[in-house]
Design a protein around this motif. Structure first.
Motif, short mmCIF file in Angstrom:
data_model
loop_
_atom_site.label_atom_id
_atom_site.label_comp_id
_atom_site.label_asym_id
_atom_site.label_seq_id
_atom_site.Cartn_x
_atom_site.Cartn_y
_atom_site.Cartn_z
N ILE A 4 10.06 34.63 1.20
CA ILE A 4 9.82 33.43 0.39
C ILE A 4 10.73 32.30 0.85
O ILE A 4 11.89 32.55 1.21
CB ILE A 4 10.13 33.76 -1.10
CG1 ILE A 4 9.18 34.86 -1.59
CG2 ILE A 4 10.05 32.53 -1.99
CD1 ILE A 4 9.59 35.49 -2.90
N LEU A 5 10.21 31.06 0.83
CA LEU A 5 11.05 29.89 1.09
C LEU A 5 10.94 28.98 -0.13
O LEU A 5 9.86 28.75 -0.66
CB LEU A 5 10.58 29.17 2.35
CG LEU A 5 11.38 27.95 2.79
CD1 LEU A 5 11.54 27.91 4.32
CD2 LEU A 5 10.74 26.64 2.32
N VAL A 6 12.11 28.48 -0.59
CA VAL A 6 12.15 27.61 -1.77
C VAL A 6 12.70 26.25 -1.35
O VAL A 6 13.85 26.15 -0.90
CB VAL A 6 13.06 28.19 -2.88
CG1 VAL A 6 13.06 27.28 -4.11
CG2 VAL A 6 12.62 29.59 -3.27
N THR A 7 11.88 25.18 -1.47
CA THR A 7 12.39 23.82 -1.18
C THR A 7 13.01 23.25 -2.46
O THR A 7 12.68 23.69 -3.57
CB THR A 7 11.27 22.87 -0.73
OG1 THR A 7 10.45 22.54 -1.86
CG2 THR A 7 10.41 23.46 0.38
N LEU A 21 14.49 35.22 -7.74
CA LEU A 21 13.64 35.76 -6.66
C LEU A 21 14.44 36.73 -5.80
O LEU A 21 13.92 37.76 -5.35
CB LEU A 21 13.09 34.62 -5.80
CG LEU A 21 12.02 33.72 -6.45
CD1 LEU A 21 11.74 32.50 -5.57
CD2 LEU A 21 10.72 34.50 -6.68
N ARG A 22 15.73 36.40 -5.57
CA ARG A 22 16.55 37.29 -4.72
C ARG A 22 16.77 38.63 -5.39
O ARG A 22 16.80 39.67 -4.73
CB ARG A 22 17.89 36.60 -4.38
CG ARG A 22 17.69 35.55 -3.30
CD ARG A 22 18.97 34.97 -2.79
NE ARG A 22 18.67 34.06 -1.68
CZ ARG A 22 19.33 32.97 -1.38
NH1 ARG A 22 20.39 32.62 -2.09
NH2 ARG A 22 18.98 32.22 -0.35
N SER A 23 16.93 38.62 -6.72
CA SER A 23 17.15 39.92 -7.35
C SER A 23 15.86 40.73 -7.38
O SER A 23 15.88 41.95 -7.41
CB SER A 23 17.79 39.78 -8.74
OG SER A 23 16.87 39.35 -9.65
N ARG A 24 14.71 40.07 -7.29
CA ARG A 24 13.43 40.80 -7.32
C ARG A 24 12.96 41.21 -5.92
O ARG A 24 12.43 42.31 -5.74
CB ARG A 24 12.39 39.86 -7.95
CG ARG A 24 11.13 40.51 -8.42
CD ARG A 24 10.32 39.52 -9.25
NE ARG A 24 9.05 40.08 -9.65
CZ ARG A 24 8.86 40.80 -10.73
NH1 ARG A 24 9.89 41.06 -11.51
NH2 ARG A 24 7.66 41.27 -11.02
N TYR A 25 13.17 40.34 -4.93
CA TYR A 25 12.60 40.60 -3.59
C TYR A 25 13.66 40.91 -2.53
O TYR A 25 13.31 41.20 -1.39
CB TYR A 25 11.77 39.40 -3.13
CG TYR A 25 10.55 39.18 -4.01
CD1 TYR A 25 9.41 39.95 -3.85
CD2 TYR A 25 10.57 38.22 -5.01
CE1 TYR A 25 8.30 39.77 -4.66
CE2 TYR A 25 9.47 38.04 -5.84
CZ TYR A 25 8.34 38.82 -5.66
OH TYR A 25 7.26 38.65 -6.47
N GLY A 26 14.94 40.78 -2.89
CA GLY A 26 16.01 41.05 -1.91
C GLY A 26 16.60 39.75 -1.40
O GLY A 26 15.86 38.80 -1.11
N ARG A 27 17.94 39.70 -1.25
CA ARG A 27 18.59 38.42 -0.95
C ARG A 27 18.15 37.84 0.39
O ARG A 27 17.97 36.65 0.52
CB ARG A 27 20.13 38.51 -1.05
CG ARG A 27 20.81 39.36 -0.05
CD ARG A 27 22.30 39.08 0.04
NE ARG A 27 22.55 38.30 1.26
CZ ARG A 27 23.63 37.61 1.48
NH1 ARG A 27 24.59 37.57 0.61
NH2 ARG A 27 23.78 36.95 2.61
#
Ligand code: NAD
Ligand code: AKB
Length: 329
Positions: A4-7, A21-27
């Protein structure tokens, strides 16, 4: 969603969406980007790059480098800042979105883009504003939001890009103070209540707008992007809301916990005009039916939690996470 990329990752929403998102998909599966430099804590919490979202070439390089399949596009200029510099609001909000959509089309990414209650205008039905209704906003921010909704629909219909989005109401949160918006008053009131016991409000006492607490806003973004696409009839610009209140209502709920809290008013004509042109309260049936939108926080639960988190922070009692309890309505 794998990578994922977050602008706009350092803004009010990104500051809480990126950790979620990092805790769900990995940092290492969530790349944060922003025009500004991040503080060391944020930079150390996972991949971070400086990026102007209008820079299509650099965006393409990052999407390829990290094999990104989903972009949460949050970079934008908000309502009050937009009125101060309409040309910049148009450039960032429209050309930034076009750059993201083009890369998504070329490289096969899904895209989440938030719209706003600002996508409505003075001749939109004000109460229980329907999902599909008149949209003639009078602010440059609102004009970019309607155009963004249409562009996202266009990229889906014309090119099959998996675009999705919600119309966020005013978002209330305790991690990052908002800047440049109209609904920001509702956040500042909690900060002032804890720090000073009083607040001078720039919006009139009886002006109603839709609001949502950040945990529900984050959940909406993730739930919509994880939803079964076959159930999505609207895809973009879903109305969502959790509560509707005016400054006097918020002050009354704060007084439940801080009885001598005081409020007075010094109305800002620009932000008042923006607020007057937006709905009093939205109807959000499509979001509930198509992907299960179901907010957890009402004004009382949110007030309790905001005051408790901010009290903990300003009493200097750090190191206990964000202080959030499982408070529900
Ligand atoms: P914000 O203003 O707090 O953050 C925006 C971020 O974008 C900032 O960190 C800024 O540095 C960055 N940015 C600005 N110009 C950029 C550029 N050219 N390239 C890259 N980054 C750039 O905004 P937010 O409150 O986090 O809102 C995110 C999205 O949600 C926006 O689209 C906004 O319209 C929408 N939204 C927010 C609210 C709300 O109450 N916060 C309500 C409705 C909709
Ligand atoms: C703003 O007030 O500009 C934002 C919004 C409602 O889009 N919070």
């Amino acid at each position: 969603m794998k990578n994922i990329l977050v602008t706009g990752a350092l803004g009010q929403i990104g500051s809480e969406l990126v950790p979620a998102l990092r805790s769900r998909y990995g940092r290492d599966h969530v790349v944060a980007v922003d025009l500004r430099e991040a503080l060391p804590d944020f930079r150390d919490s996972g991949p971070f790059h400086r990026l102007d979202c209008r820079d299509t070439k650099l965006l393409a390089r990052l999407v390829k480098k990290y094999s990104v399949d989903t972009i949460f596009h949050l970079a934008a200029i908000l309502s009050a800042s937009g009125e101060a510099n309409p040309g910049k609001a148009w450039d960032v909000n429209i050309n930034g979105l076009l750059s993201v959509l083009e890369i998504a089309r070329e490289l096969g990414c899904s895209v989440f883009t938030p719209s706003s209650i600002a996508a409505f205008g003075p001749n939109t039905p004000k109460d229980y504003t329907p999902q599909d209704t008149i949209q003639r906003p009078t602010s440059i921010y609102g004009i970019t939001k309607v155009s963004g909704e249409l562009l996202c629909d266009y990229y889906w219909h014309r090119y099959g890009v998996d675009t999705r989005g919600v119309r966020y109401p005013g978002i209330i949160s305790s991690v990052k103070e908002p800047v440049g918006g109209t609904t920001d008053y509702a956040v500042y009131m909690y900060y002032d209540a804890v720090r000073k016991g009083r607040h001078t409000c720039f919006i009139k006492s009886d002006t109603y707008m839709d609001m949502i607490y950040m945990p529900d806003a984050i959940k909406a973004a993730i739930d919509l992007m994880e939803a079964n696409p076959d159930r999505l009839r609207h895809r973009n610009a879903f109305n969502i809301t959790a509560m509707s209140f005016c400054p006097e209502d918020e002050a009354a709920y704060i007084r439940k916990y801080i009885p001598d809290f005081e409020i007075d008013y010094d109305v800002d004509p620009v932000r008042q005009a923006l607020a007057n042109s937006w709905p009093n309260c939205l109807e959000d049936y499509a979001a509930r039916v198509e992907w299960g939108w179901d907010p957890q926080y009402d004004l009382d639960a949110m007030t309790r939690e905001m005051l408790s988190v901010l009290r903990e922070r300003f009493s200097g009692d750090k190191g206990k996470g964000n202080g959030r309890k499982k408070s529900r309505r």
